[in-house]
Design a protein around this motif. Structure first.
Motif, mmCIF file in Angstrom:
data_model
loop_
_atom_site.group_PDB
_atom_site.id
_atom_site.type_symbol
_atom_site.label_atom_id
_atom_site.label_comp_id
_atom_site.label_asym_id
_atom_site.label_seq_id
_atom_site.Cartn_x
_atom_site.Cartn_y
_atom_site.Cartn_z
ATOM 1 N N PRO A 266 4.862 1.072 0.941
ATOM 2 C CA PRO A 266 3.968 2.183 0.600
ATOM 3 C C PRO A 266 4.498 3.546 1.032
ATOM 4 N N ALA A 267 5.478 3.546 1.922
ATOM 5 C CA ALA A 267 6.038 4.813 2.396
ATOM 6 C C ALA A 267 7.254 5.254 1.585
ATOM 7 N N SER A 268 7.510 4.586 0.455
ATOM 8 C CA SER A 268 8.731 4.870 -0.301
ATOM 9 C C SER A 268 8.561 5.984 -1.323
ATOM 10 N N GLY A 269 7.418 6.672 -1.286
ATOM 11 C CA GLY A 269 7.242 7.809 -2.185
ATOM 12 C C GLY A 269 6.710 7.424 -3.544
ATOM 13 N N ALA A 324 1.034 -0.330 -8.299
ATOM 14 C CA ALA A 324 0.435 -0.537 -6.989
ATOM 15 C C ALA A 324 -1.076 -0.335 -7.056
ATOM 16 N N LYS A 325 -1.808 -1.089 -6.272
ATOM 17 C CA LYS A 325 -3.259 -0.928 -6.186
ATOM 18 C C LYS A 325 -3.594 0.223 -5.238
ATOM 19 N N VAL A 326 -4.475 1.089 -5.693
ATOM 20 C CA VAL A 326 -4.976 2.181 -4.867
ATOM 21 C C VAL A 326 -6.492 2.054 -4.858
ATOM 22 N N THR A 327 -7.057 1.645 -3.729
ATOM 23 C CA THR A 327 -8.488 1.328 -3.683
ATOM 24 C C THR A 327 -9.245 2.082 -2.598
ATOM 25 N N THR A 328 -8.530 2.875 -1.789
ATOM 26 C CA THR A 328 -9.204 3.628 -0.737
ATOM 27 C C THR A 328 -8.921 5.117 -0.916
ATOM 28 N N GLU A 329 -9.790 5.937 -0.335
ATOM 29 C CA GLU A 329 -9.594 7.380 -0.417
ATOM 30 C C GLU A 329 -8.290 7.793 0.267
ATOM 31 N N ALA A 333 -5.322 9.843 -1.619
ATOM 32 C CA ALA A 333 -4.792 11.112 -1.130
ATOM 33 C C ALA A 333 -3.273 11.037 -0.967
ATOM 34 N N ARG A 334 -2.791 9.886 -0.507
ATOM 35 C CA ARG A 334 -1.340 9.733 -0.343
ATOM 36 C C ARG A 334 -0.645 9.719 -1.696
#
Length: 500
Positions: A266-269, A324-329, A333-334
């Protein structure tokens, strides 16, 4: 008569139906391997006698295996072929439609069942589909070393070679070489936009259709960095000699490993969310300028353009697990930070979608980022550059056994090809087609045929004042019924999208 004379030799097709002849797997260039690997496409060798062209040729190197489509295996080399469907095998001069498939510049082929050209041919077109190099073979940057300079954008050069083949040969199949429409979807649609600003493609087509163009182009430094990653994963030097020493299947496996690393981190941009490694390279030569800039300057003003995108593009990528799944605020934001989205954009989407879960907000934003907003900008820039352009939206939905079937990426293609009855599109369109679906398919086929024949899809061209669009639905709703994406929120976003 099902035998046709091409510049390389005679070919034999077959009757796809009583009124349509199909000729499949005709080489338009030499196999791009051995001494031809990583180089511009070379002319296909001539043959004697009549070549049997009743089956698709092998597909370009790729690891993907698509439903109903053949897989690539090492040893499949004659991958640069075209297929023709003609309703006029005994002569005539019909408009020509040349289709460039999508697949994130990494997979796909002309052998996909939903790209069968029979229905469009029955509408009065000579239809051509083609294979081109994808993945590293087609779009990987080979760094110049020791005086060896190999071209970028080899996949685009393949497409140009196929269009040249059409110019030189299509009259034999009843087509008019002076009335050619180049069309494509996703990466194929973005390829069309590139061809419109490329000197090498000038004059080879006269109209263009771009469905869901993907707005990604890489500068040389990004393409070179990707090559270093892939070469390291393949265990070879990132040089012409080192890369050529790695077989296509080795570079495929290495590319897949690099993709998987991005997916897991997840930190790979920005590549974490949709790790597409390959795209057209802004090399200043084959692709001298990004399409938005080139079109705005009038580079394609002589080519009429029809642009379409679906209203819920990215839901398909989520459904098939390629995003990728994005399920949280916090994740949302990231995501915005990783892509450098303008301040206030997420808040605007939340206002437009007040009851939507985080995942839906993410999918709406990502769909507009990669497809919808880029399609809008292609329309506006082409109009600004003096070109004639038509805009449309695909917004067909239905209720299926598992809920609403969305107007997502790829769902428009079987309708425009008239292939909604193909088994392979059942998932895309949410089940067996209804009578209303067949009617929508007939209307979309007619629009493509009308545009290819004389530049008239059936609605007025776009202008900056009215900004009108055609909306494709099964109920023929008025365009103004479509909830507008908050386009003003994108005003400060820079395009083309340059990643990572």
């Amino acid at each position: 008569m099902d035998i046709f004379k091409t510049t390389n030799g005679a070919v034999r097709g077959f009757r796809a139906s009583d009124d349509i002849v199909a000729v499949l797997g005709i080489p338009y260039a030499a196999p791009p391997f051995g001494s031809h690997r990583f180089r511009e496409p070379a002319p296909a060798e001539a043959w004697t006698g009549v070549r049997d062209c009743t089956a698709f040729g092998p597909i370009a190197p790729q690891s993907a295996e698509l439903p109903g489509s053949p897989a690539w295996s090492p040893g499949d080399e004659d991958v640069l072929t075209v297929n023709v469907w003609t309703p006029s095998p005994d002569g005539g001069s019909l408009p020509v439609l040349v289709w460039i498939h999508g697949g994130a510049y990494a997979f796909g082929s002309s052998a996909q069942p939903d790209l069968d050209g029979e229905a469009l041919a029955r509408a009065g077109l000579v239809v051509v589909t083609l294979n081109y190099r994808v993945g590293f073979e087609g779009f990987g940057h080979v760094p110049p070393t020791g005086g060896v300079v190999l071209p970028d954008n080899r996949g685009l050069l393949d497409q140009v070679a196929a269009l040249r083949w059409v110019r030189e040969n299509i009259a034999a199949f009843g087509g008019d070489p002076d009335n050619v429409t180049a069309a494509g979807h996703s990466a194929g649609a973005a390829s069309i936009a590139c061809l419109m600003v490329m000197d090498r493609a000038r004059g080879l087509f006269h109209r263009a259709i771009a469905h869901s163009p993907a707005g990604i182009h890489y500068p040389l430094d990004v393409a070179a960095a990707t090559t270093r990653e892939v070469a390291a994963a393949a265990g070879c030097p990132a040089t012409p000699e080192g890369l050529a020493s790695a077989a296509p299947e080795v570079l495929l496996a290495a590319s897949d490993r690099v993709v998987e690393e991005y997916r897991r981190d997840p930190a790979s941009g920005s590549r974490h969310y949709d790790p597409s490694l390959y795209a057209p390279v802004l090399d200043g030569d084959v692709l001298p300028v990004d399409p938005l800039t080139g079109l705005a300057a009038g580079a394609g003003r002589d080519v009429d353009l029809l642009v379409c995108h679906t209203t819920e593009e990215y839901w398909l990528l989520d459904a098939v697990g390629s995003s990728a799944k994005v399920t949280t605020e916090e994740q949302l934001a990231r995501f915005a930070e990783d892509f450098g989205l303008p301040e206030g954009l997420l808040d605007g989407y939340r206002t437009a979608l007040p009851d939507a879960p985080v995942l839906d907000v993410y999918l709406a934003v990502f769909g507009d980022l990669l497809f919808g907003e880029y399609a809008h900008r292609l329309v506006e820039r082409h109009a600004r550059g003096g070109g004639r352009v038509f805009r449309s939206l695909f917004d067909r939905r239905r209720t299926g056994p598992h809920g609403t079937v969305r107007a997502w990426h790829c769902a428009d293609v079987p309708f425009a090809f008239g292939n909604v009855d193909k088994e392979c599109v059942t998932f895309l369109i949410g089940g067996a087609p209804t009578a209303a679906d067949h009617d929508l398919a007939r209307r979309m086929v007619a629009a493509w045929a009308g545009f290819a024949a004389g530049g008239d899809p059936g609605w007025p061209p776009y202008d900056a004042v009215r900004g009108q669009s055609k909306v494709w639905r099964t109920d023929e709703c008025d365009a103004h019924d479509v909830p507008a994406a908050p386009r003003e929120l994108w005003a400060r976003a820079e395009f083309p999208l340059l990643r990572p």
